[in-house]
Design a protein around this motif. Structure first.
Motif, PDB file in Angstrom:
ATOM      1  N   LEU A 320       4.996  -0.120  24.446  1.00 56.34           N
ATOM      2  CA  LEU A 320       5.688   0.259  25.678  1.00 56.34           C
ATOM      3  C   LEU A 320       5.655   1.759  25.934  1.00 56.34           C
ATOM      4  O   LEU A 320       5.896   2.205  27.056  1.00 56.34           O
ATOM      5  N   LEU A 321       5.331   2.556  24.926  1.00 55.98           N
ATOM      6  CA  LEU A 321       5.328   4.013  25.100  1.00 55.98           C
ATOM      7  C   LEU A 321       4.377   4.492  26.196  1.00 55.98           C
ATOM      8  O   LEU A 321       4.760   5.339  27.012  1.00 55.98           O
ATOM      9  N   PRO A 322       3.120   4.008  26.240  1.00 50.58           N
ATOM     10  CA  PRO A 322       2.226   4.499  27.297  1.00 50.58           C
ATOM     11  C   PRO A 322       2.744   4.235  28.705  1.00 50.58           C
ATOM     12  O   PRO A 322       2.383   4.954  29.644  1.00 50.58           O
ATOM     13  N   CYS A 323       3.581   3.210  28.839  1.00 47.75           N
ATOM     14  CA  CYS A 323       4.098   2.859  30.157  1.00 47.75           C
ATOM     15  C   CYS A 323       5.086   3.911  30.670  1.00 47.75           C
ATOM     16  O   CYS A 323       5.188   4.139  31.883  1.00 47.75           O
ATOM     17  N   LEU A 324       5.809   4.541  29.771  1.00 49.28           N
ATOM     18  CA  LEU A 324       6.814   5.502  30.191  1.00 49.28           C
ATOM     19  C   LEU A 324       6.198   6.745  30.802  1.00 49.28           C
ATOM     20  O   LEU A 324       6.761   7.332  31.734  1.00 49.28           O
ATOM     21  N   VAL A 325       5.040   7.156  30.292  1.00 56.84           N
ATOM     22  CA  VAL A 325       4.420   8.392  30.781  1.00 56.84           C
ATOM     23  C   VAL A 325       3.255   8.108  31.722  1.00 56.84           C
ATOM     24  O   VAL A 325       2.535   9.035  32.117  1.00 56.84           O
ATOM     25  N   GLY A 326       3.058   6.852  32.093  1.00 55.25           N
ATOM     26  CA  GLY A 326       1.970   6.512  33.011  1.00 55.25           C
ATOM     27  C   GLY A 326       0.596   6.739  32.421  1.00 55.25           C
ATOM     28  O   GLY A 326      -0.366   7.000  33.152  1.00 55.25           O
ATOM     29  N   ALA A 327       0.474   6.620  31.101  1.00 51.69           N
ATOM     30  CA  ALA A 327      -0.807   6.885  30.446  1.00 51.69           C
ATOM     31  C   ALA A 327      -1.904   5.939  30.919  1.00 51.69           C
ATOM     32  O   ALA A 327      -3.094   6.285  30.882  1.00 51.69           O
ATOM     33  N   TRP A 328      -1.502   4.755  31.373  1.00 54.41           N
ATOM     34  CA  TRP A 328      -2.499   3.761  31.793  1.00 54.41           C
ATOM     35  C   TRP A 328      -3.201   4.151  33.091  1.00 54.41           C
ATOM     36  O   TRP A 328      -4.218   3.539  33.449  1.00 54.41           O
ATOM     37  N   ARG A 329      -2.701   5.155  33.788  1.00 54.81           N
ATOM     38  CA  ARG A 329      -3.351   5.558  35.043  1.00 54.81           C
ATOM     39  C   ARG A 329      -4.778   6.055  34.813  1.00 54.81           C
ATOM     40  O   ARG A 329      -5.629   5.961  35.711  1.00 54.81           O
ATOM     41  N   GLN A 330      -5.045   6.613  33.637  1.00 57.80           N
ATOM     42  CA  GLN A 330      -6.349   7.203  33.361  1.00 57.80           C
ATOM     43  C   GLN A 330      -7.077   6.420  32.280  1.00 57.80           C
ATOM     44  O   GLN A 330      -6.464   5.835  31.384  1.00 57.80           O
ATOM     45  N   ARG A 331      -8.386   6.435  32.342  1.00 62.91           N
ATOM     46  CA  ARG A 331      -9.155   5.607  31.417  1.00 62.91           C
ATOM     47  C   ARG A 331      -9.034   6.090  29.972  1.00 62.91           C
ATOM     48  O   ARG A 331      -9.225   5.307  29.033  1.00 62.91           O
ATOM     49  N   ALA A 332      -8.722   7.362  29.768  1.00 67.37           N
ATOM     50  CA  ALA A 332      -8.568   7.896  28.416  1.00 67.37           C
ATOM     51  C   ALA A 332      -7.122   7.881  27.952  1.00 67.37           C
ATOM     52  O   ALA A 332      -6.771   8.536  26.972  1.00 67.37           O
ATOM     53  N   GLY A 333      -6.284   7.133  28.651  1.00 65.58           N
ATOM     54  CA  GLY A 333      -4.890   6.991  28.267  1.00 65.58           C
ATOM     55  C   GLY A 333      -4.539   5.535  28.043  1.00 65.58           C
ATOM     56  O   GLY A 333      -5.197   4.629  28.553  1.00 65.58           O
ATOM     57  N   GLY A 334      -3.485   5.309  27.282  1.00 63.13           N
ATOM     58  CA  GLY A 334      -3.035   3.947  27.031  1.00 63.13           C
ATOM     59  C   GLY A 334      -2.939   3.667  25.547  1.00 63.13           C
ATOM     60  O   GLY A 334      -2.512   4.515  24.758  1.00 63.13           O
ATOM     61  N   LEU A 335      -3.393   2.489  25.155  1.00 61.17           N
ATOM     62  CA  LEU A 335      -3.258   2.042  23.763  1.00 61.17           C
ATOM     63  C   LEU A 335      -4.335   1.015  23.467  1.00 61.17           C
ATOM     64  O   LEU A 335      -4.750   0.249  24.343  1.00 61.17           O
ATOM     65  N   LEU A 336      -4.767   1.017  22.212  1.00 65.37           N
ATOM     66  CA  LEU A 336      -5.677  -0.032  21.748  1.00 65.37           C
ATOM     67  C   LEU A 336      -5.237  -0.499  20.378  1.00 65.37           C
ATOM     68  O   LEU A 336      -5.182   0.286  19.431  1.00 65.37           O
TER      69      LEU A 336
END
Length: 547
Positions: A320-336
C-alpha cells in the motif's frame, strides 16, 4: 529459425531456465556432435541481456554428472538405505500402474502427488502430471511452502500478483530492496538497480541480516525479524502526517478505503514503530521523507518477510505504500513482488491441467508443509483415507518440508508405496520403492511463464535424453495408458503441449516459436490511471476476511 549456427560445427538451440527464480532467463544452448558444450544467456532477450548466474551457466554439468540416475531403479534394501536394482521401463511402469490402480479402485484420495518447483515448466511441472492425478481423483496438494501468504496479500490489495516491470527499476530515483538478497537470488534485477545507482538513485536494503545486497546499498535498515509491518505502518504515519507528501488525487481516485488506512497508521508514530523494529525513530522519519521526495520511488519486495507469523499482512501493508505517494503514476515507480498474474488468461492452464477430468469429485487438499504429520495419520472422517501412495516429482520433501524427522518417518512406513522421479538419488529417493530417471531441461520440451517479468518462453530439447531418462510428461503418459486413461489428452506429445501452452489471442505464438520468447502486451506504467484487477479496479485497503 530457433536454431542458428554459431560456428561451423556448433548449433544453437533456444531454451529457458527451469529454476524457481524471478529472472526466468532465455538460454542459448551450444551443441556440438550431439553434446552440450555451452549454456549462455540470450543477448537479445531484454531481461536476460546475455548474462546468466553461475549455477545456470554450468547447467550442463548437471545433465552430464556421473552420479545422475539414468535407468529405472527398484528398491532392494530397507527404506532410506538407498539400495536399488536396475529394472526395465516396462517392468517398472507395469508394477507402479498396477499398485496405483488397486489403490485408486477403492480410495483414490489415498494417492498423493508431491511436487513443487524443481522445474517451473508448464509441461514438465503440472501439465501431464495434473491431468493424470485429476483423472484418478487423487488427493490434491496445497503448494504453500514458498509464496502463499504473499500471493494472498497481493490478491487482497491489488487483485492479483501484478506489479511494475523489472526493467524500469533502472530509472527509479529511490529503490527499497525489502526482504530479499537479489545479488544472489535475482541477479538481473540487481543490474537494473546498479544502473539506477550510477544515475544517482538511492538504494536502501531493509533486511534483518546484513546481506551481500545490504553491503552494496547506500543504507541498511536492520529491523528485527517479523517487524516489517510495523515499519510500513510507521512510514505511513509519517506520510499521512505530512499532507504535502501524499498524492491525494491518486489516493482518492484509485484506493478504496484509504481513510481507514490513515486511521490505522495514526496508531503507529515513528517512536512506536522504531521500538518494535529495533531501530531509531529518526530512521523511520528520514526514510519516509526521502521515499516521498524521490519520484519515482520503487520497491523490490522479496519473499522473506512473509515467512513469519503475520507475514501476509506485512506484505499487504508494504504494497500500500506506493499508493500513498502516487508512485504508480510513473513506469519507474510502484512495487514488484511477483508478475505471475500478468499471465492469467495468457496461459492455457485449464487445457494444460484438465481439472474437468475430476468430474463431480472434489478430493481433499493436503498441505505440502504438513506432509510429516499427514503421512503418519490414520484414516479418520475429518481427514479421509490414510495416505497409501506418494508420487514425488520436482521436489525433495525430506530436504524441504518442515519437521524433517516426521517426514522421514512417514516415508519410511513399510506400508507406504512411493515413487520418485529424479535426476539424482536424493534423501527422498533413498526411501522410494521406485526411482524413475527424469530428463533435464536440456533434453525435453517445455514452456515457461515468469514471476519476475512478462516474457513467455519456449524450451526446445538440445540433445536426446541420456541413458533411459524420460520426461515427466512421458512418464505420466505411460502410467495413464497402463491404467486405462483413454482420453485424447493423454496422447498429447510434450512438443504439442509446449507449443499449445499459451493462448494465441494473448501471446504471439509465431514469435515464441521463432525466437523462443515473446513479451505480453502489458502497459509500461500499468496502473498510472488505476485499473487494478480488483472488482472495483481500485486498490483495496480493507480486504474482507483479512482486516
Amino acid at each position: 529459425m530457433p536454431q542458428t549456427a554459431a560456428a561451423p560445427d556448433t548449433r544453437v538451440v533456444q531454451g529457458a531456465c527451469p529454476h524457481d527464480c524471478p529472472d526466468t532467463c532465455a538460454l542459448q544452448i551450444g551443441v556440438r556432435a550431439g553434446r552440450v558444450v555451452r549454456v549462455a544467456g540470450d543477448p537479445e532477450h531484454p531481461t536476460t541481456h546475455g548474462a546468466l548466474c553461475t549455477k545456470v551457466s554450468r547447467y550442463a554439468e548437471r545433465t552430464y554428472h556421473p552420479e545422475r540416475v539414468l535407468h529405472p531403479l527398484r528398491r532392494v534394501g530397507a527404506k532410506g538405505a538407498g539400495r536399488f536394482e536396475r529394472v526395465g521401463w516396462d517392468e517398472a511402469l507395469d508394477d507402479i500402474a498396477a499398485r496405483l490402480q488397486a489403490i485408486a479402485a477403492r480410495a483414490p484420495e489415498a494417492i498423493l502427488p508431491y511436487s513443487y518447483c524443481g522445474t517451473m515448466g508448464l509441461v514438465q511441472g503440472e501439465g501431464m502430471a495434473a491431468r493424470f492425478f485429476h483423472r484418478l481423483g487423487a488427493s490434491r496438494l496445497g503448494r504453500t511452502i514458498c509464496s502463499a501468504a504473499g500471493s494472498a496479500a497481493l490478491a487482497a490489495a491489488y487483485g492479483g500478483r501484478v506489479g511494475m516491470h523489472v526493467e524500469h527499476f533502472a530509472a527509479s530515483r529511490m529503490i527499497l530492496v525489502w526482504g530479499c538478497n537479489p545479488i544472489t537470488s535475482s541477479v538481473h534485477f540487481w543490474t537494473y538497480a546498479q544502473q539506477a545507482k550510477r544515475a544517482g538513485a538511492k538504494l536502501v536494503c531493509i533486511d534483518p541480516r546484513r546481506s551481500e545486497t545490504a553491503e552494496r546499498c547506500h543504507q541498511h535498515v536492520a529491523l528485527r525479524p517479523g517487524t516489517d509491518g510495523a515499519l510500513a505502518l510507521g512510514l505511513m504515519h509519517e506520510l499521512f502526517a505530512h499532507e504535502e507528501w501524499l498524492d491525494r488525487d491518486w489516493l482518492e481516485r484509485h484506493v478504496e478505503g484509504w481513510d481507514k488506512l490513515r486511521a490505522r497508521a495514526a496508531e503507529w508514530p515513528s517512536e512506536r514503530a522504531a521500538a518494535v523494529c529495533g531501530i531509531e525513530p529518526e530512521v523511520v522519519r528520514t526514510l519516509a521523507r526521502e521515499y516521498a521526495a524521490a519520484r519515482p520511488a520503487a520497491i523490490r519486495l522479496g519473499y522473506g518477510m512473509q515467512r513469519v507469523h503475520g507475514g501476509g499482512s506485512a506484505v499487504r501493508l508494504v504494497a500500500l505504500l506506493p499508493c500513498l505517494v502516487g508512485a504508480w503514476r510513473q513506469r519507474a515507480g510502484g512495487l514488484l513482488l511477483s508478475s505471475s498474474d500478468w499471465f492469467a488468461g495468457a496461459r492455457r492452464d485449464a487445457w494444460l491441467q484438465r481439472p474437468d477430468l475430476l468430474g463431480a469429485r472434489r478430493p481433499r487438499t493436503i498441505n505440502m508443509v504438513t506432509i510429516g504429520d499427514d503421512l503418519l495419520r490414520a484414516a479418520a472422517p475429518e481427514f479421509g483415507p490414510k495416505i497409501e501412495a506418494v508420487v514425488v516429482y520436482n521436489s525433495n520433501p525430506l530436504a524441504v518440508a518442515p519437521e524433517g524427522a516426521k517426514v522421514a518417518r512417514g516415508f519410511a512406513r513399510a506400508d507406504l508405496f512411493s515413487v520418485v522421479l529424479e535426476h539424482f538419488l536424493t534423501d527422498t529417493a533413498d526411501h522410494a520403492d521406485y526411482v524413475l530417471p527424469a530428463t533435464t531441461q536440456l533434453e525435453h520440451w517445455d514452456a515457461h511463464s515468469a514471476y519476475g517479468h512478462v516474457y513467455a518462453l519456449l524450451n526446445r530439447p538440445a540433445i536426446a535424453p541420456l541413458g533411459q531418462a524420460r520426461s515427466n510428461a512421458e512418464i505420466f503418459r505411460g502410467l495413464a495408458a497402463r491404467m486405462g486413461c483413454t482420453e485424447q489428452c493423454f496422447r498429447d506429445s510434450d512438443e504439442a503441449m509446449a507449443l499449445g501452452a499459451f493462448d494465441a489471442a494473448r501471446v504471439d505464438l509465431d514469435a515464441l516459436a521463432a525466437r523462443g520468447w515473446t513479451r505480453l502486451d502489458v502497459a509500461e506504467a500499468p496502473f498510472a490511471a488505476g485499473g487494478f484487477p480488483t472488482p472495483s479496479g481500485k486498490v483495496v485497503v480493507d480486504a474482507p476476511g483479512l482486516g
